[in-house]
Design a protein around this motif. Structure first.
Motif, PDB file in Angstrom:
ATOM      1  N   ALA A 186       0.838  -1.196   0.000  1.00 25.23           N
ATOM      2  CA  ALA A 186       0.000   0.000   0.000  1.00 25.23           C
ATOM      3  C   ALA A 186       0.875   1.248   0.000  1.00 25.23           C
ATOM      4  CB  ALA A 186      -0.920   0.000   1.213  1.00 25.23           C
ATOM      5  N   TYR A 187       0.504   2.217  -0.820  1.00 20.48           N
ATOM      6  CA  TYR A 187       1.252   3.458  -0.958  1.00 20.48           C
ATOM      7  C   TYR A 187       0.393   4.638  -0.487  1.00 20.48           C
ATOM      8  CZ  TYR A 187       4.592   0.961  -3.946  1.00 20.48           C
ATOM      9  OH  TYR A 187       5.536   0.094  -4.430  1.00 20.48           O
ATOM     10  N   PRO A 188       0.952   5.513   0.380  1.00 22.69           N
ATOM     11  CA  PRO A 188       0.199   6.723   0.727  1.00 22.69           C
ATOM     12  C   PRO A 188      -0.010   7.572  -0.512  1.00 22.69           C
ATOM     13  CG  PRO A 188       2.466   6.855   1.526  1.00 22.69           C
ATOM     14  CD  PRO A 188       2.280   5.462   1.012  1.00 22.69           C
ATOM     15  N   THR A 189      -1.231   8.063  -0.670  1.00 21.79           N
ATOM     16  CA  THR A 189      -1.606   8.792  -1.886  1.00 21.79           C
ATOM     17  C   THR A 189      -2.362  10.059  -1.506  1.00 21.79           C
ATOM     18  OG1 THR A 189      -1.751   6.725  -3.133  1.00 21.79           O
ATOM     19  CG2 THR A 189      -2.871   8.651  -4.061  1.00 21.79           C
ATOM     20  N   TYR A 190      -1.756  11.197  -1.806  1.00 25.81           N
ATOM     21  CA  TYR A 190      -2.408  12.470  -1.508  1.00 25.81           C
ATOM     22  C   TYR A 190      -3.559  12.672  -2.482  1.00 25.81           C
ATOM     23  CZ  TYR A 190      -2.970  17.438  -0.407  1.00 25.81           C
ATOM     24  OH  TYR A 190      -3.478  18.653  -0.024  1.00 25.81           O
ATOM     25  N   THR A 191      -4.738  12.941  -1.942  1.00 25.58           N
ATOM     26  CA  THR A 191      -5.963  13.004  -2.736  1.00 25.58           C
ATOM     27  C   THR A 191      -6.697  14.306  -2.442  1.00 25.58           C
ATOM     28  OG1 THR A 191      -6.150  10.600  -2.581  1.00 25.58           O
ATOM     29  CG2 THR A 191      -8.111  11.802  -3.287  1.00 25.58           C
ATOM     30  N   VAL A 192      -7.076  15.027  -3.485  1.00 26.01           N
ATOM     31  CA  VAL A 192      -7.777  16.304  -3.319  1.00 26.01           C
ATOM     32  C   VAL A 192      -8.941  16.375  -4.301  1.00 26.01           C
ATOM     33  CG1 VAL A 192      -7.493  18.800  -3.120  1.00 26.01           C
ATOM     34  CG2 VAL A 192      -5.525  17.330  -2.818  1.00 26.01           C
ATOM     35  N   ALA A 193     -10.041  16.983  -3.854  1.00 28.76           N
ATOM     36  CA  ALA A 193     -11.230  17.102  -4.698  1.00 28.76           C
ATOM     37  C   ALA A 193     -11.919  18.430  -4.427  1.00 28.76           C
ATOM     38  CB  ALA A 193     -12.193  15.950  -4.408  1.00 28.76           C
TER      39      ALA A 193
END
Length: 289
Positions: free
Chosen positions: A71-78
């Protein structure tokens, strides 16, 4: 005489009342009402709110997206407002997910995109292409499962090594409607961990691609970009090429921060405009030619 005394007493009482009224305490003075907020001066313009920097405009979080097995940390924005938005997978450069990329992703969300930026170097500085491809495909699946994403409007962008990945995976991941490759490496590959050169996959490319580069790029020589563009043209693949005179490799991120130069702003606008045209309108793709 009695009348005169009575009149004198009345005048004395009136004078005493007047004196007492002039010597009242400050506590008895009426208060001047103060407005809740002062009215702005017509000579002072309102300061605009910075796009993408407030919780009322964008929503951000870090989620875990799996590659082949990790699992990879993934910066997510919406965007904060409800709706169905186009979405973009952003692949950072070889220098890692620097603060400048986070600022860029926030700006993209403020401009109407859901964006995921997987930190693909979490376990290795240079993982094999198969691991990054699995992570990109998982990112696509994650976006397709979000209620605020239009799954028919997915884009890919990347910088430096991420630019190579954009050139490499855009022909292979059919869910992508378009891509923007920043100072990438079309002729890097041919090893055990990187078996394919992006240029070898030109025949598979169906989605339009925008290539952004600088003439003073000493890491990825612009001559390779012109050669790659020529091969795309010969194969009748739709592309756009934006080359900035005098710009070096990695000109969008300087010392880890998003550049505020004219070129950086212009290049960012080129990317947003390209995604708007190719994802939202869908007018620029090989099927429409």
């Amino acid at each position: 005489m009695k009348f005169v005394k009575t009149l004198f007493l009345l005048l004395l009482i009136v004078c005493l009342i007047g004196i007492s009224g002039c010597t009242g305490s400050k506590d008895s003075e009426p208060e001047v009402p103060v407005p809740d907020s002062p009215e702005p001066s017509p000579d002072v313009p309102d300061v605009p709110r910075a796009a993408g920097n407030t919780s009322t405009e964008i929503l951000n979080e870090t989620v875990n997206i799996t590659g082949e097995s990790q699992a990879y940390p993934t910066y997510t924005v919406a965007p904060a407002a409800e709706g169905k938005y186009p979405a973009v997978v952003l692949i950072h450069s070889f220098n890692g997910f620097e603060p400048g990329y986070q600022e860029m992703v926030d700006r993209m969300a403020a401009d109407g995109f859901v964006v995921v930026a997987p930190q693909w170097q979490t376990y290795s500085r240079s993982p094999p292409d198969s691991e990054v491809e699995a992570l990109v495909r998982s990112s696509v699946s994650y976006l397709e499962g979000r209620d605020d994403v239009d799954p028919e409007k997915l884009g890919l962008t990347g910088f430096c090594a991420g630019g190579r990945y954009t050139m490499l995976f855009l022909p292979q991941v059919e869910e992508f409607g378009s891509g923007v490759a920043w100072y990438g490496f079309p002729y890097t590959g041919g090893t055990d961990t990187q078996p394919y050169e992006p240029a070898n996959l030109t025949a598979q490319l169906e989605a339009p691609i925008l290539i952004i580069h600088g003439t003073r790029d000493e890491v990825s020589n612009v001559s390779d970009i012109y050669r790659y563009a020529g091969e795309l043209d010969a194969a009748d693949k739709y592309f756009e090429l934006k080359v900035y005179q005098g710009e070096p490799h990695g000109f969008m991120i300087k010392d880890g921060e998003l550049s505020e130069s004219f070129v950086a702003q212009d290049a960012y606008d080129e990317m947003i405009d390209f995604f708007d045209r190719t994802l939202n309108s869908g007018t620029m793709n090989n099927s429409s030619q």
